[in-house]
Design a protein around this motif. Structure first.
Motif, PDB file in Angstrom:
ATOM      1  N   HIS A  81      13.886 -47.557  30.045  1.00 42.55           N
ATOM      2  CA  HIS A  81      13.250 -46.397  29.421  1.00 42.55           C
ATOM      3  C   HIS A  81      14.354 -45.471  28.920  1.00 42.55           C
ATOM      4  O   HIS A  81      15.341 -45.243  29.608  1.00 42.55           O
ATOM      5  CB  HIS A  81      12.362 -45.645  30.402  1.00 42.55           C
ATOM      6  N   VAL A  82      14.152 -44.910  27.747  1.00 43.49           N
ATOM      7  CA  VAL A  82      15.135 -43.989  27.188  1.00 43.49           C
ATOM      8  C   VAL A  82      15.060 -42.676  27.958  1.00 43.49           C
ATOM      9  O   VAL A  82      14.022 -42.035  28.004  1.00 43.49           O
ATOM     10  CB  VAL A  82      14.888 -43.759  25.681  1.00 43.49           C
ATOM     11  N   ARG A  83      16.160 -42.317  28.622  1.00 39.43           N
ATOM     12  CA  ARG A  83      16.214 -41.097  29.433  1.00 39.43           C
ATOM     13  C   ARG A  83      16.712 -39.914  28.639  1.00 39.43           C
ATOM     14  O   ARG A  83      16.333 -38.781  28.887  1.00 39.43           O
ATOM     15  CB  ARG A  83      17.149 -41.295  30.622  1.00 39.43           C
ATOM     16  N   SER A  84      17.634 -40.162  27.716  1.00 37.13           N
ATOM     17  CA  SER A  84      18.208 -39.086  26.924  1.00 37.13           C
ATOM     18  C   SER A  84      18.812 -39.677  25.656  1.00 37.13           C
ATOM     19  O   SER A  84      18.805 -40.891  25.459  1.00 37.13           O
ATOM     20  CB  SER A  84      19.272 -38.329  27.725  1.00 37.13           C
ATOM     21  N   VAL A  85      19.345 -38.794  24.828  1.00 36.01           N
ATOM     22  CA  VAL A  85      19.980 -39.207  23.579  1.00 36.01           C
ATOM     23  C   VAL A  85      21.324 -38.494  23.489  1.00 36.01           C
ATOM     24  O   VAL A  85      21.420 -37.301  23.785  1.00 36.01           O
ATOM     25  CB  VAL A  85      19.101 -38.830  22.365  1.00 36.01           C
ATOM     26  N   LEU A  86      22.359 -39.233  23.120  1.00 34.19           N
ATOM     27  CA  LEU A  86      23.665 -38.633  22.884  1.00 34.19           C
ATOM     28  C   LEU A  86      23.838 -38.413  21.393  1.00 34.19           C
ATOM     29  O   LEU A  86      23.576 -39.316  20.596  1.00 34.19           O
ATOM     30  CB  LEU A  86      24.786 -39.540  23.396  1.00 34.19           C
ATOM     31  N   LEU A  87      24.255 -37.207  21.031  1.00 31.44           N
ATOM     32  CA  LEU A  87      24.503 -36.875  19.635  1.00 31.44           C
ATOM     33  C   LEU A  87      26.004 -36.709  19.439  1.00 31.44           C
ATOM     34  O   LEU A  87      26.640 -35.934  20.159  1.00 31.44           O
ATOM     35  CB  LEU A  87      23.808 -35.571  19.250  1.00 31.44           C
ATOM     36  N   LEU A  88      26.577 -37.434  18.495  1.00 30.25           N
ATOM     37  CA  LEU A  88      27.966 -37.238  18.109  1.00 30.25           C
ATOM     38  C   LEU A  88      27.963 -36.309  16.912  1.00 30.25           C
ATOM     39  O   LEU A  88      27.372 -36.620  15.875  1.00 30.25           O
ATOM     40  CB  LEU A  88      28.640 -38.559  17.747  1.00 30.25           C
ATOM     41  N   LEU A  89      28.572 -35.135  17.090  1.00 30.88           N
ATOM     42  CA  LEU A  89      28.593 -34.108  16.055  1.00 30.88           C
ATOM     43  C   LEU A  89      30.006 -33.953  15.501  1.00 30.88           C
ATOM     44  O   LEU A  89      30.993 -34.161  16.211  1.00 30.88           O
ATOM     45  CB  LEU A  89      28.132 -32.768  16.629  1.00 30.88           C
ATOM     46  N   GLU A  90      30.083 -33.569  14.231  1.00 35.91           N
ATOM     47  CA  GLU A  90      31.381 -33.349  13.605  1.00 35.91           C
ATOM     48  C   GLU A  90      31.315 -32.079  12.771  1.00 35.91           C
ATOM     49  O   GLU A  90      30.313 -31.791  12.126  1.00 35.91           O
ATOM     50  CB  GLU A  90      31.735 -34.531  12.708  1.00 35.91           C
ATOM     51  N   LYS A  91      32.409 -31.327  12.810  1.00 41.83           N
ATOM     52  CA  LYS A  91      32.519 -30.089  12.040  1.00 41.83           C
ATOM     53  C   LYS A  91      33.882 -30.074  11.381  1.00 41.83           C
ATOM     54  O   LYS A  91      34.893 -30.339  12.034  1.00 41.83           O
ATOM     55  CB  LYS A  91      32.380 -28.892  12.969  1.00 41.83           C
ATOM     56  N   SER A  92      33.930 -29.785  10.084  1.00 50.52           N
ATOM     57  CA  SER A  92      35.218 -29.741   9.415  1.00 50.52           C
ATOM     58  C   SER A  92      35.961 -28.477   9.829  1.00 50.52           C
ATOM     59  O   SER A  92      35.350 -27.433  10.083  1.00 50.52           O
ATOM     60  CB  SER A  92      35.045 -29.793   7.905  1.00 50.52           C
ATOM     61  N   ASN A  93      37.262 -28.562   9.904  1.00 47.29           N
ATOM     62  CA  ASN A  93      38.089 -27.432  10.340  1.00 47.29           C
ATOM     63  C   ASN A  93      38.413 -26.478   9.204  1.00 47.29           C
ATOM     64  O   ASN A  93      39.057 -25.472   9.429  1.00 47.29           O
ATOM     65  CB  ASN A  93      39.396 -27.938  10.959  1.00 47.29           C
ATOM     66  N   SER A  94      37.995 -26.776   8.007  1.00 49.29           N
ATOM     67  CA  SER A  94      38.349 -25.910   6.865  1.00 49.29           C
ATOM     68  C   SER A  94      37.424 -24.742   6.720  1.00 49.29           C
ATOM     69  O   SER A  94      36.408 -24.591   7.230  1.00 49.29           O
ATOM     70  CB  SER A  94      38.342 -26.721   5.584  1.00 49.29           C
ATOM     71  N   ASN A  99      22.576 -25.975  10.930  1.00 49.65           N
ATOM     72  CA  ASN A  99      22.699 -24.587  10.490  1.00 49.65           C
ATOM     73  C   ASN A  99      23.989 -23.938  10.988  1.00 49.65           C
ATOM     74  O   ASN A  99      24.473 -22.987  10.385  1.00 49.65           O
ATOM     75  CB  ASN A  99      21.496 -23.768  10.941  1.00 49.65           C
ATOM     76  N   GLN A 100      24.541 -24.445  12.090  1.00 53.35           N
ATOM     77  CA  GLN A 100      25.798 -23.923  12.638  1.00 53.35           C
ATOM     78  C   GLN A 100      27.017 -24.602  12.008  1.00 53.35           C
ATOM     79  O   GLN A 100      28.147 -24.332  12.394  1.00 53.35           O
ATOM     80  CB  GLN A 100      25.837 -24.121  14.154  1.00 53.35           C
ATOM     81  N   GLY A 101      26.782 -25.515  11.056  1.00 47.96           N
ATOM     82  CA  GLY A 101      27.889 -26.181  10.379  1.00 47.96           C
ATOM     83  C   GLY A 101      28.256 -27.532  10.953  1.00 47.96           C
ATOM     84  O   GLY A 101      29.197 -28.172  10.484  1.00 47.96           O
ATOM     85  N   TRP A 102      27.549 -27.998  11.976  1.00 47.05           N
ATOM     86  CA  TRP A 102      27.807 -29.314  12.554  1.00 47.05           C
ATOM     87  C   TRP A 102      27.036 -30.369  11.769  1.00 47.05           C
ATOM     88  O   TRP A 102      25.950 -30.116  11.264  1.00 47.05           O
ATOM     89  CB  TRP A 102      27.373 -29.376  14.013  1.00 47.05           C
ATOM     90  N   ARG A 103      27.590 -31.570  11.702  1.00 49.65           N
ATOM     91  CA  ARG A 103      26.950 -32.696  11.044  1.00 49.65           C
ATOM     92  C   ARG A 103      26.744 -33.786  12.088  1.00 49.65           C
ATOM     93  O   ARG A 103      27.668 -34.130  12.832  1.00 49.65           O
ATOM     94  CB  ARG A 103      27.846 -33.202   9.920  1.00 49.65           C
ATOM     95  N   VAL A 104      25.530 -34.335  12.175  1.00 48.20           N
ATOM     96  CA  VAL A 104      25.241 -35.402  13.133  1.00 48.20           C
ATOM     97  C   VAL A 104      25.787 -36.709  12.571  1.00 48.20           C
ATOM     98  O   VAL A 104      25.387 -37.149  11.494  1.00 48.20           O
ATOM     99  CB  VAL A 104      23.729 -35.515  13.409  1.00 48.20           C
ATOM    100  N   ILE A 105      26.706 -37.328  13.303  1.00 45.65           N
ATOM    101  CA  ILE A 105      27.326 -38.578  12.887  1.00 45.65           C
ATOM    102  C   ILE A 105      26.577 -39.777  13.465  1.00 45.65           C
ATOM    103  O   ILE A 105      26.356 -40.771  12.794  1.00 45.65           O
ATOM    104  CB  ILE A 105      28.808 -38.643  13.358  1.00 45.65           C
ATOM    105  N   GLN A 106      26.173 -39.665  14.741  1.00 43.38           N
ATOM    106  CA  GLN A 106      25.556 -40.800  15.421  1.00 43.38           C
ATOM    107  C   GLN A 106      24.574 -40.307  16.473  1.00 43.38           C
ATOM    108  O   GLN A 106      24.817 -39.296  17.124  1.00 43.38           O
ATOM    109  CB  GLN A 106      26.643 -41.647  16.086  1.00 43.38           C
ATOM    110  N   VAL A 107      23.475 -41.038  16.622  1.00 44.02           N
ATOM    111  CA  VAL A 107      22.482 -40.784  17.669  1.00 44.02           C
ATOM    112  C   VAL A 107      22.391 -42.061  18.507  1.00 44.02           C
ATOM    113  O   VAL A 107      22.099 -43.124  17.985  1.00 44.02           O
ATOM    114  CB  VAL A 107      21.108 -40.439  17.067  1.00 44.02           C
ATOM    115  N   THR A 108      22.661 -41.933  19.821  1.00 43.53           N
ATOM    116  CA  THR A 108      22.683 -43.099  20.709  1.00 43.53           C
ATOM    117  C   THR A 108      21.727 -42.881  21.876  1.00 43.53           C
ATOM    118  O   THR A 108      21.873 -41.907  22.615  1.00 43.53           O
ATOM    119  CB  THR A 108      24.101 -43.327  21.265  1.00 43.53           C
TER     120      THR A 108
END
Length: 61
Positions: A48-61, A31-40
């Motif tokens: 055990h999975v402790r956390s998740v890293l999200l790679l986010l991308e937002k276009s500059n236009s 909703n803020q304009g970010w797009r999720v590229i990758q979830v690691t």
């Protein structure tokens, strides 16, 4: 523009990540304009999975 965000929220009685809250975070970023590229997943020594890293991308236009 890209950024990496760590998601750590867990259920109170469980060592697993709270997936409902993770989905809410992803929706918030979308909703803020970010797009999720990758979830690691980030694992502890005992695999055990402790956390998740999200790679986010937002276009500059």
């Amino acid at each position: 523009m890209q950024k990496v965000v760590e998601f750590k929220t867990r259920n109170f009685w469980s060592s697993q990540l709270n997936l409902d809250t993770l989905n809410e975070e992803v929706t918030k970023y979308n909703n803020q304009g970010w797009r999720v590229i990758q979830v690691t997943p980030v694992s502890s020594f005992s695999t055990h999975v402790r956390s998740v890293l999200l790679l986010l991308e937002k276009s500059n236009s």
